[in-house]
Design a protein around this motif. Structure first.
Motif, PDB file in Angstrom:
ATOM      1  N   VAL A   1       4.203   5.110  10.939  1.00 52.91           N
ATOM      2  CA  VAL A   1       3.077   4.570  10.166  1.00 52.91           C
ATOM      3  C   VAL A   1       1.923   5.568  10.122  1.00 52.91           C
ATOM      4  CG1 VAL A   1       1.320   2.761  10.131  1.00 52.91           C
ATOM      5  CG2 VAL A   1       3.705   2.162  10.553  1.00 52.91           C
ATOM      6  N   ARG A   2       1.636   6.216  11.227  1.00 56.48           N
ATOM      7  CA  ARG A   2       0.543   7.196  11.288  1.00 56.48           C
ATOM      8  C   ARG A   2       0.782   8.327  10.278  1.00 56.48           C
ATOM      9  NH1 ARG A   2      -2.477   7.256  15.538  1.00 56.48           N
ATOM     10  NH2 ARG A   2      -0.812   6.373  16.804  1.00 56.48           N
ATOM     11  N   GLU A   3       1.992   8.854  10.236  1.00 59.53           N
ATOM     12  CA  GLU A   3       2.330   9.934   9.309  1.00 59.53           C
ATOM     13  C   GLU A   3       2.270   9.459   7.859  1.00 59.53           C
ATOM     14  OE1 GLU A   3       5.356  12.298  12.339  1.00 59.53           O
ATOM     15  OE2 GLU A   3       6.121  10.670  11.081  1.00 59.53           O
ATOM     16  N   ALA A   4       2.763   8.257   7.593  1.00 55.96           N
ATOM     17  CA  ALA A   4       2.723   7.710   6.236  1.00 55.96           C
ATOM     18  C   ALA A   4       1.279   7.497   5.788  1.00 55.96           C
ATOM     19  CB  ALA A   4       3.495   6.393   6.171  1.00 55.96           C
ATOM     20  N   ALA A   5       0.428   7.000   6.684  1.00 60.81           N
ATOM     21  CA  ALA A   5      -0.980   6.785   6.346  1.00 60.81           C
ATOM     22  C   ALA A   5      -1.662   8.112   6.027  1.00 60.81           C
ATOM     23  CB  ALA A   5      -1.687   6.072   7.492  1.00 60.81           C
TER      24      ALA A   5
ATOM     25  N   LYS B   1      -5.773   3.183  -2.265  1.00 62.17           N
ATOM     26  CA  LYS B   1      -6.797   2.133  -2.307  1.00 62.17           C
ATOM     27  C   LYS B   1      -6.587   1.147  -1.167  1.00 62.17           C
ATOM     28  CE  LYS B   1      -8.323  -1.578  -5.385  1.00 62.17           C
ATOM     29  NZ  LYS B   1      -8.045  -2.216  -6.670  1.00 62.17           N
ATOM     30  N   GLU B   2      -5.321   0.810  -0.893  1.00 64.49           N
ATOM     31  CA  GLU B   2      -5.006  -0.142   0.164  1.00 64.49           C
ATOM     32  C   GLU B   2      -3.596   0.114   0.682  1.00 64.49           C
ATOM     33  OE1 GLU B   2      -4.982  -4.965   0.963  1.00 64.49           O
ATOM     34  OE2 GLU B   2      -4.976  -4.247  -1.092  1.00 64.49           O
ATOM     35  N   LEU B   3      -3.420  -0.104   1.992  1.00 62.59           N
ATOM     36  CA  LEU B   3      -2.100  -0.041   2.609  1.00 62.59           C
ATOM     37  C   LEU B   3      -1.785  -1.407   3.201  1.00 62.59           C
ATOM     38  CD1 LEU B   3      -2.221   3.358   4.541  1.00 62.59           C
ATOM     39  CD2 LEU B   3      -1.187   2.887   2.323  1.00 62.59           C
ATOM     40  N   VAL B   4      -0.523  -1.774   3.112  1.00 60.52           N
ATOM     41  CA  VAL B   4      -0.038  -3.038   3.668  1.00 60.52           C
ATOM     42  C   VAL B   4       1.163  -2.703   4.539  1.00 60.52           C
ATOM     43  CG1 VAL B   4       0.969  -5.267   3.097  1.00 60.52           C
ATOM     44  CG2 VAL B   4      -0.793  -4.322   1.637  1.00 60.52           C
ATOM     45  N   ILE B   5       1.250  -3.341   5.692  1.00 61.21           N
ATOM     46  CA  ILE B   5       2.416  -3.177   6.551  1.00 61.21           C
ATOM     47  C   ILE B   5       3.286  -4.415   6.382  1.00 61.21           C
ATOM     48  CG2 ILE B   5       3.216  -3.104   8.937  1.00 61.21           C
ATOM     49  CD1 ILE B   5       0.991  -1.274   9.579  1.00 61.21           C
ATOM     50  N   ALA B   6       4.587  -4.199   6.200  1.00 63.56           N
ATOM     51  CA  ALA B   6       5.507  -5.309   5.968  1.00 63.56           C
ATOM     52  C   ALA B   6       6.686  -5.238   6.921  1.00 63.56           C
ATOM     53  CB  ALA B   6       6.010  -5.268   4.526  1.00 63.56           C
TER      54      ALA B   6
ATOM     55  N   PHE C   1       1.179  -4.482  -4.918  1.00 60.98           N
ATOM     56  CA  PHE C   1       0.787  -5.337  -6.034  1.00 60.98           C
ATOM     57  C   PHE C   1      -0.080  -4.650  -7.079  1.00 60.98           C
ATOM     58  CE2 PHE C   1       0.957  -7.611  -1.974  1.00 60.98           C
ATOM     59  CZ  PHE C   1       2.132  -8.306  -2.183  1.00 60.98           C
ATOM     60  N   GLU C   2      -0.988  -3.803  -6.670  1.00 63.09           N
ATOM     61  CA  GLU C   2      -1.899  -3.144  -7.593  1.00 63.09           C
ATOM     62  C   GLU C   2      -1.650  -1.642  -7.611  1.00 63.09           C
ATOM     63  OE1 GLU C   2      -6.004  -4.009  -6.855  1.00 63.09           O
ATOM     64  OE2 GLU C   2      -5.565  -6.062  -6.285  1.00 63.09           O
ATOM     65  N   MET C   3      -2.188  -0.991  -8.617  1.00 62.74           N
ATOM     66  CA  MET C   3      -2.074   0.456  -8.725  1.00 62.74           C
ATOM     67  C   MET C   3      -2.741   1.110  -7.517  1.00 62.74           C
ATOM     68  SD  MET C   3      -0.808   2.701 -10.630  1.00 62.74           S
ATOM     69  CE  MET C   3      -0.875   3.142 -12.308  1.00 62.74           C
ATOM     70  N   ASN C   4      -2.118   2.111  -6.965  1.00 60.19           N
ATOM     71  CA  ASN C   4      -2.621   2.887  -5.829  1.00 60.19           C
ATOM     72  C   ASN C   4      -2.728   2.067  -4.538  1.00 60.19           C
ATOM     73  OD1 ASN C   4      -3.293   5.389  -4.780  1.00 60.19           O
ATOM     74  ND2 ASN C   4      -5.473   5.057  -5.042  1.00 60.19           N
ATOM     75  N   THR C   5      -1.909   1.033  -4.426  1.00 61.98           N
ATOM     76  CA  THR C   5      -1.763   0.293  -3.172  1.00 61.98           C
ATOM     77  C   THR C   5      -0.300   0.418  -2.762  1.00 61.98           C
ATOM     78  OG1 THR C   5      -1.280  -1.841  -4.212  1.00 61.98           O
ATOM     79  CG2 THR C   5      -3.591  -1.345  -3.755  1.00 61.98           C
ATOM     80  N   PHE C   6      -0.067   0.568  -1.470  1.00 57.21           N
ATOM     81  CA  PHE C   6       1.282   0.835  -1.006  1.00 57.21           C
ATOM     82  C   PHE C   6       1.666  -0.066   0.153  1.00 57.21           C
ATOM     83  CE2 PHE C   6      -0.225   4.625  -3.048  1.00 57.21           C
ATOM     84  CZ  PHE C   6       0.848   4.993  -3.843  1.00 57.21           C
ATOM     85  N   GLU C   7       2.931  -0.403   0.181  1.00 56.44           N
ATOM     86  CA  GLU C   7       3.506  -1.209   1.250  1.00 56.44           C
ATOM     87  C   GLU C   7       4.353  -0.295   2.136  1.00 56.44           C
ATOM     88  OE1 GLU C   7       7.015  -4.309   1.007  1.00 56.44           O
ATOM     89  OE2 GLU C   7       5.163  -5.135   0.174  1.00 56.44           O
ATOM     90  N   LEU C   8       4.049  -0.311   3.426  1.00 58.56           N
ATOM     91  CA  LEU C   8       4.835   0.434   4.400  1.00 58.56           C
ATOM     92  C   LEU C   8       5.765  -0.562   5.067  1.00 58.56           C
ATOM     93  CD1 LEU C   8       1.954   2.475   6.088  1.00 58.56           C
ATOM     94  CD2 LEU C   8       3.317   3.085   4.085  1.00 58.56           C
TER      95      LEU C   8
END
Length: 71
Positions: A3-7, A14-19, A50-57
């Protein structure tokens, strides 16, 4: 990758979500506590959320922390 490397790679997101296991939670990579809690977990997949420039890890199905001692 953890997660640290991905972040770090997604530092301009804009936003990160952990799943994991159907649960999604917002993640603040600037929070020392959140990074301490989740930073060493392995990422299975990164996808646009869900939105542009938001990512799910998406974490490994059974969250796995990377070993502090690498071979």
């Amino acid at each position: 990758m953890n997660v640290r490397e991905a972040a770090d790679l997604l530092s301009n997101a804009k936003e990160l979500v952990i799943a994991w296991d159907g649960v999604c939670i917002p993640f603040n990579p600037h929070s020392i506590l959140e990074m301490d809690a989740f930073g060493d977990y392995r990422v299975h997949k990164i996808c646009q959320a869900f939105e542009m420039n938001t990512f799910e890890l998406e974490l490994e199905m059974h969250p796995i922390k990377e070993s502090m001692h690498k071979d």
